[in-house]
Design a protein around this motif. Structure first.
Motif, PDB file in Angstrom:
ATOM      1  N   ALA A   1       0.794  -1.231   0.000  1.00  0.00           N
ATOM      2  CA  ALA A   1       0.000   0.000   0.000  1.00  0.00           C
ATOM      3  C   ALA A   1       0.830   1.287   0.000  1.00  0.00           C
ATOM      4  O   ALA A   1       0.491   2.218  -0.737  1.00  0.00           O
ATOM      5  CB  ALA A   1      -0.987  -0.003   1.167  1.00  0.00           C
ATOM      6  N   PRO A   2       1.904   1.410   0.786  1.00  0.00           N
ATOM      7  CA  PRO A   2       2.672   2.658   0.735  1.00  0.00           C
ATOM      8  C   PRO A   2       3.246   2.945  -0.650  1.00  0.00           C
ATOM      9  O   PRO A   2       3.289   4.102  -1.085  1.00  0.00           O
ATOM     10  CB  PRO A   2       3.795   2.431   1.757  1.00  0.00           C
ATOM     11  CG  PRO A   2       3.240   1.424   2.702  1.00  0.00           C
ATOM     12  CD  PRO A   2       2.398   0.517   1.845  1.00  0.00           C
ATOM     13  N   ASP A   3       3.683   1.908  -1.353  1.00  0.00           N
ATOM     14  CA  ASP A   3       4.186   2.079  -2.714  1.00  0.00           C
ATOM     15  C   ASP A   3       3.077   2.580  -3.638  1.00  0.00           C
ATOM     16  O   ASP A   3       3.278   3.498  -4.438  1.00  0.00           O
ATOM     17  CB  ASP A   3       4.759   0.756  -3.216  1.00  0.00           C
ATOM     18  CG  ASP A   3       5.336   0.868  -4.604  1.00  0.00           C
ATOM     19  OD1 ASP A   3       6.147   1.789  -4.846  1.00  0.00           O
ATOM     20  OD2 ASP A   3       4.990   0.030  -5.456  1.00  0.00           O
ATOM     21  N   GLU A   4       1.894   1.991  -3.526  1.00  0.00           N
ATOM     22  CA  GLU A   4       0.765   2.413  -4.357  1.00  0.00           C
ATOM     23  C   GLU A   4       0.382   3.867  -4.085  1.00  0.00           C
ATOM     24  O   GLU A   4       0.090   4.624  -5.005  1.00  0.00           O
ATOM     25  CB  GLU A   4      -0.441   1.503  -4.135  1.00  0.00           C
ATOM     26  CG  GLU A   4      -0.257   0.099  -4.649  1.00  0.00           C
ATOM     27  CD  GLU A   4      -0.009   0.056  -6.145  1.00  0.00           C
ATOM     28  OE1 GLU A   4      -0.653   0.812  -6.903  1.00  0.00           O
ATOM     29  OE2 GLU A   4       0.859  -0.728  -6.565  1.00  0.00           O
ATOM     30  N   MET A   5       0.384   4.244  -2.818  1.00  0.00           N
ATOM     31  CA  MET A   5       0.054   5.633  -2.469  1.00  0.00           C
ATOM     32  C   MET A   5       1.086   6.594  -3.056  1.00  0.00           C
ATOM     33  O   MET A   5       0.755   7.686  -3.504  1.00  0.00           O
ATOM     34  CB  MET A   5      -0.025   5.816  -0.952  1.00  0.00           C
ATOM     35  CG  MET A   5      -1.125   5.016  -0.261  1.00  0.00           C
ATOM     36  SD  MET A   5      -2.793   5.349  -0.851  1.00  0.00           S
ATOM     37  CE  MET A   5      -3.027   4.009  -2.004  1.00  0.00           C
ATOM     38  N   GLY A   6       2.348   6.176  -3.078  1.00  0.00           N
ATOM     39  CA  GLY A   6       3.410   7.009  -3.682  1.00  0.00           C
ATOM     40  C   GLY A   6       3.194   7.195  -5.165  1.00  0.00           C
ATOM     41  O   GLY A   6       3.356   8.303  -5.683  1.00  0.00           O
ATOM     42  N   HIS A   7       2.807   6.132  -5.870  1.00  0.00           N
ATOM     43  CA  HIS A   7       2.535   6.249  -7.305  1.00  0.00           C
ATOM     44  C   HIS A   7       1.387   7.215  -7.573  1.00  0.00           C
ATOM     45  O   HIS A   7       1.389   7.915  -8.575  1.00  0.00           O
ATOM     46  CB  HIS A   7       2.198   4.880  -7.907  1.00  0.00           C
ATOM     47  CG  HIS A   7       3.357   3.963  -8.002  1.00  0.00           C
ATOM     48  ND1 HIS A   7       4.462   4.215  -8.770  1.00  0.00           N
ATOM     49  CD2 HIS A   7       3.599   2.769  -7.398  1.00  0.00           C
ATOM     50  CE1 HIS A   7       5.320   3.229  -8.653  1.00  0.00           C
ATOM     51  NE2 HIS A   7       4.826   2.335  -7.813  1.00  0.00           N
ATOM     52  N   GLU A   8       0.409   7.225  -6.685  1.00  0.00           N
ATOM     53  CA  GLU A   8      -0.757   8.085  -6.859  1.00  0.00           C
ATOM     54  C   GLU A   8      -0.519   9.510  -6.354  1.00  0.00           C
ATOM     55  O   GLU A   8      -1.353  10.383  -6.562  1.00  0.00           O
ATOM     56  CB  GLU A   8      -1.953   7.499  -6.100  1.00  0.00           C
ATOM     57  CG  GLU A   8      -2.440   6.193  -6.657  1.00  0.00           C
ATOM     58  CD  GLU A   8      -3.598   5.620  -5.848  1.00  0.00           C
ATOM     59  OE1 GLU A   8      -4.099   6.301  -4.940  1.00  0.00           O
ATOM     60  OE2 GLU A   8      -3.979   4.476  -6.153  1.00  0.00           O
ATOM     61  N   GLY A   9       0.585   9.726  -5.635  1.00  0.00           N
ATOM     62  CA  GLY A   9       0.799  11.024  -5.006  1.00  0.00           C
ATOM     63  C   GLY A   9      -0.154  11.264  -3.865  1.00  0.00           C
ATOM     64  O   GLY A   9      -0.470  12.392  -3.516  1.00  0.00           O
ATOM     65  N   ASN A  10      -0.612  10.207  -3.250  1.00  0.00           N
ATOM     66  CA  ASN A  10      -1.623  10.252  -2.194  1.00  0.00           C
ATOM     67  C   ASN A  10      -0.935  10.109  -0.845  1.00  0.00           C
ATOM     68  O   ASN A  10      -0.940   9.045  -0.230  1.00  0.00           O
ATOM     69  CB  ASN A  10      -2.639   9.129  -2.425  1.00  0.00           C
ATOM     70  CG  ASN A  10      -3.762   9.133  -1.419  1.00  0.00           C
ATOM     71  OD1 ASN A  10      -3.777   9.911  -0.483  1.00  0.00           O
ATOM     72  ND2 ASN A  10      -4.709   8.236  -1.627  1.00  0.00           N
ATOM     73  N   ILE A  11      -0.343  11.201  -0.363  1.00  0.00           N
ATOM     74  CA  ILE A  11       0.452  11.148   0.863  1.00  0.00           C
ATOM     75  C   ILE A  11      -0.382  10.782   2.098  1.00  0.00           C
ATOM     76  O   ILE A  11       0.121  10.204   3.053  1.00  0.00           O
ATOM     77  CB  ILE A  11       1.200  12.468   1.080  1.00  0.00           C
ATOM     78  CG1 ILE A  11       2.297  12.292   2.122  1.00  0.00           C
ATOM     79  CG2 ILE A  11       0.263  13.579   1.447  1.00  0.00           C
ATOM     80  CD1 ILE A  11       3.290  13.407   2.166  1.00  0.00           C
ATOM     81  N   GLU A  12      -1.661  11.091   2.085  1.00  0.00           N
ATOM     82  CA  GLU A  12      -2.530  10.784   3.238  1.00  0.00           C
ATOM     83  C   GLU A  12      -3.085   9.368   3.191  1.00  0.00           C
ATOM     84  O   GLU A  12      -3.620   8.883   4.187  1.00  0.00           O
ATOM     85  CB  GLU A  12      -3.672  11.797   3.308  1.00  0.00           C
ATOM     86  CG  GLU A  12      -3.175  13.205   3.615  1.00  0.00           C
ATOM     87  CD  GLU A  12      -4.298  14.202   3.756  1.00  0.00           C
ATOM     88  OE1 GLU A  12      -5.452  13.795   3.975  1.00  0.00           O
ATOM     89  OE2 GLU A  12      -4.012  15.396   3.613  1.00  0.00           O
ATOM     90  N   GLY A  13      -2.985   8.710   2.053  1.00  0.00           N
ATOM     91  CA  GLY A  13      -3.450   7.325   1.957  1.00  0.00           C
ATOM     92  C   GLY A  13      -4.942   7.157   2.070  1.00  0.00           C
ATOM     93  O   GLY A  13      -5.417   6.202   2.668  1.00  0.00           O
ATOM     94  N   ARG A  14      -5.688   8.053   1.474  1.00  0.00           N
ATOM     95  CA  ARG A  14      -7.161   7.957   1.529  1.00  0.00           C
ATOM     96  C   ARG A  14      -7.746   7.708   0.168  1.00  0.00           C
ATOM     97  O   ARG A  14      -7.315   8.042  -0.828  1.00  0.00           O
ATOM     98  CB  ARG A  14      -7.756   9.232   2.092  1.00  0.00           C
ATOM     99  CG  ARG A  14      -7.335   9.439   3.503  1.00  0.00           C
ATOM    100  CD  ARG A  14      -7.937  10.676   4.079  1.00  0.00           C
ATOM    101  NE  ARG A  14      -7.304  10.867   5.380  1.00  0.00           N
ATOM    102  CZ  ARG A  14      -7.353  11.976   6.047  1.00  0.00           C
ATOM    103  NH1 ARG A  14      -8.007  12.989   5.590  1.00  0.00           N
ATOM    104  NH2 ARG A  14      -6.755  12.092   7.187  1.00  0.00           N
TER     105      ARG A  14
END
Length: 69
Positions: free
Chosen positions: A56-69
């Motif tokens: 999940a942290p890698d996926e959030m990085g690809h999306e630029g989603n620092i808050e993970g929501r």
């Protein structure tokens, strides 16, 4: 080896690890941690080592989603 990512599972196989599947684990946020932790604890009753991959942290990085929501 506990991972929702086929590439990592393949590397685990080549490293001599048994791949353990977790129902509902997708590698995306909110879909993996508790089930993976439970599966790892279960495996550690009989094994000396459990490799748990959290994507999940890698996926959030690809999306630029620092808050993970």
């Amino acid at each position: 080896m506990i991972s929702a990512v086929d590439l990592l599972n393949g590397l685990g196989v080549y490293a001599g690890l048994e791949v353990l599947k977790v129902e509902g684990a997708t590698g995306y946020i909110g879909h993996e941690l508790l089930g993976k932790a439970e599966k790892a604890l279960e495996a550690l009753r009989e094994k000396d080592f459990a490799f748990v991959h959290v994507e999940a942290p890698d996926e959030m990085g690809h999306e630029g989603n620092i808050e993970g929501r």
